[in-house]
Design a protein around this motif. Structure first.
Motif, PDB file in Angstrom:
ATOM      1  N   VAL A   3       0.839  -1.195   0.000  1.00  0.00           N
ATOM      2  CA  VAL A   3       0.000   0.000   0.000  1.00  0.00           C
ATOM      3  C   VAL A   3       0.874   1.246   0.000  1.00  0.00           C
ATOM      4  O   VAL A   3       0.608   2.207  -0.727  1.00  0.00           O
ATOM      5  CB  VAL A   3      -0.950  -0.008   1.223  1.00  0.00           C
ATOM      6  CG1 VAL A   3      -1.705   1.303   1.338  1.00  0.00           C
ATOM      7  CG2 VAL A   3      -1.919  -1.170   1.124  1.00  0.00           C
ATOM      8  N   SER A   4       1.947   1.218   0.782  1.00  0.00           N
ATOM      9  CA  SER A   4       2.836   2.384   0.827  1.00  0.00           C
ATOM     10  C   SER A   4       3.513   2.599  -0.533  1.00  0.00           C
ATOM     11  O   SER A   4       3.709   3.738  -0.955  1.00  0.00           O
ATOM     12  CB  SER A   4       3.879   2.233   1.930  1.00  0.00           C
ATOM     13  OG  SER A   4       4.661   1.086   1.723  1.00  0.00           O
ATOM     14  N   TRP A   5       3.855   1.511  -1.246  1.00  0.00           N
ATOM     15  CA  TRP A   5       4.438   1.649  -2.585  1.00  0.00           C
ATOM     16  C   TRP A   5       3.433   2.319  -3.526  1.00  0.00           C
ATOM     17  O   TRP A   5       3.786   3.218  -4.274  1.00  0.00           O
ATOM     18  CB  TRP A   5       4.834   0.278  -3.139  1.00  0.00           C
ATOM     19  CG  TRP A   5       5.332   0.332  -4.544  1.00  0.00           C
ATOM     20  CD1 TRP A   5       6.597   0.605  -4.955  1.00  0.00           C
ATOM     21  CD2 TRP A   5       4.560   0.142  -5.742  1.00  0.00           C
ATOM     22  NE1 TRP A   5       6.652   0.591  -6.341  1.00  0.00           N
ATOM     23  CE2 TRP A   5       5.427   0.309  -6.831  1.00  0.00           C
ATOM     24  CE3 TRP A   5       3.231  -0.158  -5.985  1.00  0.00           C
ATOM     25  CZ2 TRP A   5       5.000   0.182  -8.145  1.00  0.00           C
ATOM     26  CZ3 TRP A   5       2.812  -0.287  -7.293  1.00  0.00           C
ATOM     27  CH2 TRP A   5       3.696  -0.109  -8.356  1.00  0.00           C
ATOM     28  N   TRP A   6       2.177   1.856  -3.468  1.00  0.00           N
ATOM     29  CA  TRP A   6       1.145   2.422  -4.338  1.00  0.00           C
ATOM     30  C   TRP A   6       0.970   3.912  -4.062  1.00  0.00           C
ATOM     31  O   TRP A   6       0.920   4.717  -4.977  1.00  0.00           O
ATOM     32  CB  TRP A   6      -0.174   1.676  -4.147  1.00  0.00           C
ATOM     33  CG  TRP A   6      -1.291   2.288  -4.934  1.00  0.00           C
ATOM     34  CD1 TRP A   6      -2.306   3.052  -4.451  1.00  0.00           C
ATOM     35  CD2 TRP A   6      -1.479   2.225  -6.346  1.00  0.00           C
ATOM     36  NE1 TRP A   6      -3.125   3.456  -5.472  1.00  0.00           N
ATOM     37  CE2 TRP A   6      -2.638   2.959  -6.657  1.00  0.00           C
ATOM     38  CE3 TRP A   6      -0.790   1.619  -7.391  1.00  0.00           C
ATOM     39  CZ2 TRP A   6      -3.120   3.103  -7.946  1.00  0.00           C
ATOM     40  CZ3 TRP A   6      -1.272   1.766  -8.679  1.00  0.00           C
ATOM     41  CH2 TRP A   6      -2.424   2.492  -8.950  1.00  0.00           C
ATOM     42  N   HIS A   7       0.893   4.280  -2.799  1.00  0.00           N
ATOM     43  CA  HIS A   7       0.706   5.691  -2.463  1.00  0.00           C
ATOM     44  C   HIS A   7       1.923   6.528  -2.867  1.00  0.00           C
ATOM     45  O   HIS A   7       1.772   7.690  -3.267  1.00  0.00           O
ATOM     46  CB  HIS A   7       0.378   5.858  -0.982  1.00  0.00           C
ATOM     47  CG  HIS A   7      -1.025   5.444  -0.663  1.00  0.00           C
ATOM     48  ND1 HIS A   7      -2.122   6.180  -1.032  1.00  0.00           N
ATOM     49  CD2 HIS A   7      -1.515   4.341  -0.041  1.00  0.00           C
ATOM     50  CE1 HIS A   7      -3.217   5.560  -0.641  1.00  0.00           C
ATOM     51  NE2 HIS A   7      -2.876   4.441  -0.045  1.00  0.00           N
ATOM     52  N   GLU A   8       3.096   5.963  -2.825  1.00  0.00           N
ATOM     53  CA  GLU A   8       4.297   6.667  -3.292  1.00  0.00           C
ATOM     54  C   GLU A   8       4.226   6.876  -4.806  1.00  0.00           C
ATOM     55  O   GLU A   8       4.588   7.941  -5.314  1.00  0.00           O
ATOM     56  CB  GLU A   8       5.553   5.883  -2.922  1.00  0.00           C
ATOM     57  CG  GLU A   8       6.838   6.492  -3.409  1.00  0.00           C
ATOM     58  CD  GLU A   8       7.176   7.828  -2.764  1.00  0.00           C
ATOM     59  OE1 GLU A   8       7.988   8.573  -3.340  1.00  0.00           O
ATOM     60  OE2 GLU A   8       6.626   8.134  -1.691  1.00  0.00           O
ATOM     61  N   GLU A   9       3.759   5.864  -5.538  1.00  0.00           N
ATOM     62  CA  GLU A   9       3.593   5.999  -6.986  1.00  0.00           C
ATOM     63  C   GLU A   9       2.575   7.100  -7.313  1.00  0.00           C
ATOM     64  O   GLU A   9       2.783   7.883  -8.233  1.00  0.00           O
ATOM     65  CB  GLU A   9       3.141   4.675  -7.606  1.00  0.00           C
ATOM     66  CG  GLU A   9       4.176   3.569  -7.526  1.00  0.00           C
ATOM     67  CD  GLU A   9       5.401   3.855  -8.359  1.00  0.00           C
ATOM     68  OE1 GLU A   9       5.283   4.011  -9.583  1.00  0.00           O
ATOM     69  OE2 GLU A   9       6.492   3.920  -7.770  1.00  0.00           O
ATOM     70  N   VAL A  10       1.492   7.160  -6.557  1.00  0.00           N
ATOM     71  CA  VAL A  10       0.481   8.195  -6.771  1.00  0.00           C
ATOM     72  C   VAL A  10       1.068   9.563  -6.446  1.00  0.00           C
ATOM     73  O   VAL A  10       0.890  10.526  -7.188  1.00  0.00           O
ATOM     74  CB  VAL A  10      -0.779   7.919  -5.916  1.00  0.00           C
ATOM     75  CG1 VAL A  10      -1.741   9.110  -5.955  1.00  0.00           C
ATOM     76  CG2 VAL A  10      -1.481   6.659  -6.410  1.00  0.00           C
ATOM     77  N   ARG A  11       1.799   9.653  -5.321  1.00  0.00           N
ATOM     78  CA  ARG A  11       2.374  10.928  -4.894  1.00  0.00           C
ATOM     79  C   ARG A  11       3.351  11.477  -5.929  1.00  0.00           C
ATOM     80  O   ARG A  11       3.367  12.668  -6.218  1.00  0.00           O
ATOM     81  CB  ARG A  11       3.088  10.763  -3.551  1.00  0.00           C
ATOM     82  CG  ARG A  11       3.571  12.086  -2.952  1.00  0.00           C
ATOM     83  CD  ARG A  11       4.381  11.885  -1.690  1.00  0.00           C
ATOM     84  NE  ARG A  11       5.653  11.229  -1.921  1.00  0.00           N
ATOM     85  CZ  ARG A  11       6.722  11.811  -2.465  1.00  0.00           C
ATOM     86  NH1 ARG A  11       6.672  13.059  -2.852  1.00  0.00           N
ATOM     87  NH2 ARG A  11       7.833  11.139  -2.629  1.00  0.00           N
TER      88      ARG A  11
END
Length: 78
Positions: A3-11
């Motif tokens: 989840v943290s990887w996904w949110h980093e990609e979005v950010r």
């Protein structure tokens, strides 16, 4: 993928931005997410081809290094 990887990609803008962002309720449009994962997979295929080339080059260099060490060891033994 976490989840943290996904949110980093979005950010960073590499993944699609959420369509609805409320506290504890974030949603993405399915076509945006599908397009992201298709692009991600095709990039992975290209990276795999590059990785095969690097692996072949590394194996060739390792074989040359082994041959050089073996030649040096046999010369030292004489």
């Amino acid at each position: 993928m976490s989840v943290s990887w996904w949110h980093e990609e979005v950010r960073t803008g590499r993944a699609p931005a959420p369509a609805v962002r409320q506290p504890r309720c974030t949603r993405w449009r399915l076509p945006d997410v599908v397009a992201f994962w298709q692009a991600f997979a095709s990039k992975g295929e290209a990276d795999a081809q590059g990785a095969e080339q690097v692996t072949a080059k590394a194996k060739k260099a390792s074989a040359a290094a082994r041959a050089k060490r073996a030649a040096g060891a046999s010369a030292a033994a004489q």
